[in-house]
Write an enzyme that holds these catalytic residues in place. Structure first.
Site, PDB file in Angstrom:
ATOM      1  N   ASP A   1      11.478  13.089  12.014  1.00  0.00           N
ATOM      2  CA  ASP A   1      11.336  12.935  13.458  1.00  0.00           C
ATOM      3  C   ASP A   1      12.434  13.763  14.129  1.00  0.00           C
ATOM      4  O   ASP A   1      13.251  14.384  13.459  1.00  0.00           O
ATOM      5  CB  ASP A   1      11.383  11.460  13.853  1.00  0.00           C
ATOM      6  CG  ASP A   1      12.761  10.856  13.668  1.00  0.00           C
ATOM      7  OD1 ASP A   1      13.666  11.566  13.189  1.00  0.00           O
ATOM      8  OD2 ASP A   1      12.935   9.684  13.999  1.00  0.00           O
TER       9      ASP A   1
ATOM     10  N   ASP B   1       3.483   5.971  10.472  1.00  0.00           N
ATOM     11  CA  ASP B   1       4.724   5.546   9.836  1.00  0.00           C
ATOM     12  C   ASP B   1       5.143   4.264  10.532  1.00  0.00           C
ATOM     13  O   ASP B   1       4.811   4.063  11.707  1.00  0.00           O
ATOM     14  CB  ASP B   1       5.844   6.580  10.018  1.00  0.00           C
ATOM     15  CG  ASP B   1       6.492   6.450  11.378  1.00  0.00           C
ATOM     16  OD1 ASP B   1       5.869   6.886  12.372  1.00  0.00           O
ATOM     17  OD2 ASP B   1       7.593   5.875  11.494  1.00  0.00           O
TER      18      ASP B   1
ATOM     19  N   CYS C   1      -3.449  -7.125  -7.073  1.00  0.00           N
ATOM     20  CA  CYS C   1      -2.478  -6.153  -6.551  1.00  0.00           C
ATOM     21  C   CYS C   1      -1.657  -5.605  -7.726  1.00  0.00           C
ATOM     22  O   CYS C   1      -1.120  -6.382  -8.515  1.00  0.00           O
ATOM     23  CB  CYS C   1      -1.571  -6.806  -5.518  1.00  0.00           C
ATOM     24  SG  CYS C   1      -0.257  -5.700  -4.936  1.00  0.00           S
TER      25      CYS C   1
ATOM     26  N   CYS D   1       1.222  -4.152  -7.774  1.00  0.00           N
ATOM     27  CA  CYS D   1       2.647  -3.930  -7.497  1.00  0.00           C
ATOM     28  C   CYS D   1       3.539  -4.728  -8.445  1.00  0.00           C
ATOM     29  O   CYS D   1       3.085  -5.586  -9.192  1.00  0.00           O
ATOM     30  CB  CYS D   1       2.958  -4.281  -6.047  1.00  0.00           C
ATOM     31  SG  CYS D   1       3.309  -6.022  -5.800  1.00  0.00           S
TER      32      CYS D   1
ATOM     33  N   CYS E   1       3.647  -8.683  -7.788  1.00  0.00           N
ATOM     34  CA  CYS E   1       2.491  -9.494  -8.142  1.00  0.00           C
ATOM     35  C   CYS E   1       2.375  -9.773  -9.639  1.00  0.00           C
ATOM     36  O   CYS E   1       1.425 -10.416 -10.080  1.00  0.00           O
ATOM     37  CB  CYS E   1       1.216  -8.882  -7.537  1.00  0.00           C
ATOM     38  SG  CYS E   1       1.193  -9.089  -5.736  1.00  0.00           S
TER      39      CYS E   1
ATOM     40  N   HIS F   1       5.671  -4.647  -2.811  1.00  0.00           N
ATOM     41  CA  HIS F   1       4.353  -5.225  -2.524  1.00  0.00           C
ATOM     42  C   HIS F   1       3.826  -4.739  -1.171  1.00  0.00           C
ATOM     43  O   HIS F   1       2.668  -4.310  -1.062  1.00  0.00           O
ATOM     44  CB  HIS F   1       4.395  -6.760  -2.529  1.00  0.00           C
ATOM     45  CG  HIS F   1       3.108  -7.339  -2.023  1.00  0.00           C
ATOM     46  ND1 HIS F   1       1.980  -7.457  -2.813  1.00  0.00           N
ATOM     47  CD2 HIS F   1       2.743  -7.749  -0.778  1.00  0.00           C
ATOM     48  CE1 HIS F   1       0.981  -7.933  -2.078  1.00  0.00           C
ATOM     49  NE2 HIS F   1       1.420  -8.114  -0.838  1.00  0.00           N
TER      50      HIS F   1
HETATM   51 ZN   LIG Z   1       1.558  -7.042  -4.795  1.00  0.00          ZN
END
Ligand SMILES: [Zn+2]
Length: 366
Positions: free
Chosen positions: A91, A264, A302, A304, A307, A332
């Site tokens: 930016d 963003d 999920c 991630c 999880c 996550h």
């Molecule tokens: Zn997750």
């Protein structure tokens, strides 16, 4: 020319595209995690990559104050400095002048402010904003814009809007590198006529991309969507459109439905550090007692890092003040945002974006 935006298909006003940059392609609509100080807070670069992120954002204001752009330039540029070989957008500092800096004074020539770190006096002109971003070596550089607080009267908004257009032209003239793309920023507050006028003026200057700025500063979601309803149709269809600093999952899908390609926001990372997890059933507040013995993951399916654990364990980490809690929830939430937009891209390709949006937002919203 190493930048190209290819529009693959549209579904009503939603767009599925690819934005090619010197550091690789970005499939749009896309969400860029925020790496303000050359770091996405709490995550390693490999973890950021593993969420599915293709492009990240760095903040010119923060990096110019610390460590200083010349240090980053001398160390090989921002990509090498932070170990990210994908596309980076920086930016211009316009928003931080408005939100973070102290004693900001804006004249036609430049903005003058005091650093929020040590109070040092700092001058930021359109030319300086471009020179800093050229030293950082980001792929997409944002023009310096004049952001003002809302609500404001129409004269103040028009004045800031006029200056934003003049500063955009100065930024364009100041560019010396061919391997960076400048995006101009549409301002105009909540005034539809000013927004359209600003977008048209900037379109005439022919930038490689356009952003909608000055939103997510306290207005309601409906007010923001109303601005997008009038601005998106007058933004060039063959250039990427970036909605700055937005927002919730609901905001993202609503903006995609109106034709926005890039986003963003600090929301997934900041909320993750504060024990709030985004899920399709709405946000989960991990500090709540209800999760104390809950063996389920945040979200079934999920992929991630969080999880792999139970909600009970994640809650425990936050109550015990373990730094692993913010790390896992950040991973996550960024994974959630990336999957949300991957789903949006697939839905647009298949001409069922409206149904996808309905399905994602029905239960509780985000
Ligand atoms: Zn997750």
């Amino acid at each position: 020319m190493s930048f190209r935006f290819t529009l693959h298909r549209t579904d009503a006003s939603a767009r599925r595209g690819t934005f090619d940059t010197p550091h690789g392609p970005v499939e749009t609509p896309a969400f860029m995690p925020v790496g303000t100080q050359a770091a996405v807070k709490a995550l390693t670069i490999d973890q950021v990559r593993s969420t599915g992120a293709e492009m990240i954002l760095g903040n010119t204001y923060h990096l110019a104050l610390r460590p200083g752009e010349s240090i980053i330039r001398d160390l090989g540029g921002l990509h090498r400095f932070m170990g990210w070989d994908g596309p980076i957008l920086t930016d211009s500092g316009g928003f931080q002048l408005f939100s973070l800096a102290q004693n900001t004074k804006v004249t036609e020539q430049q903005a003058t402010f005091r650093s929020h770190i040590d109070g040092a006096l700092f001058e930021l002109s359109p030319e300086r904003a471009i020179a800093i971003q050229e030293a950082l070596g980001s792929d997409v550089v944002m023009v310096l814009d004049h952001v003002i607080a809302l609500p404001a009267d129409d004269n103040a908004i028009r004045d800031a809007c006029d200056r934003t257009i003049r500063w955009a032209a100065r930024c364009k003239a100041a560019a010396t590198r061919s391997n960076q793309a400048q995006f101009a920023i549409v301002q105009g507050g909540l005034n539809p006529e000013l927004r359209v006028w600003c977008a048209r003026q900037l379109a005439e200057l022919d930038f490689p991309g356009y952003a909608v700025g000055g939103l997510s500063v306290g207005e309601s979601p409906e007010e923001m969507y109303a601005v997008l309803d009038v601005v998106c149709p007058v933004m060039p269809a063959d250039k990427p459109r970036y909605l700055m600093g937005v927002g919730t999952p609901r905001d993202l899908l609503n903006a995609v439905s109106r034709g926005i390609d890039l986003f963003d926001c600090v929301m997934p990372t900041r909320n993750g550090r504060n024990a709030l997890a985004f899920t399709d059933e709405g946000p989960l507040r991990l500090r709540n007692q209800v999760h104390q013995r809950d063996e389920r993951p945040l979200e079934v399916g999920c992929p991630c890092l969080a999880c792999r654990h139970s909600r009970a364990y994640l809650r425990h980490l936050f109550l015990a003040d373990e730094m692993l809690g913010p790390i896992l929830l950040t991973h996550h939430n960024l994974t959630y945002y990336q999957r949300l937009l991957a789903g949006a891209r697939e839905a647009i390709e298949q001409g069922r974006f409206a149904a996808y949006m309905d399905q994602k937002l029905k239960p509780a919203g985000g």
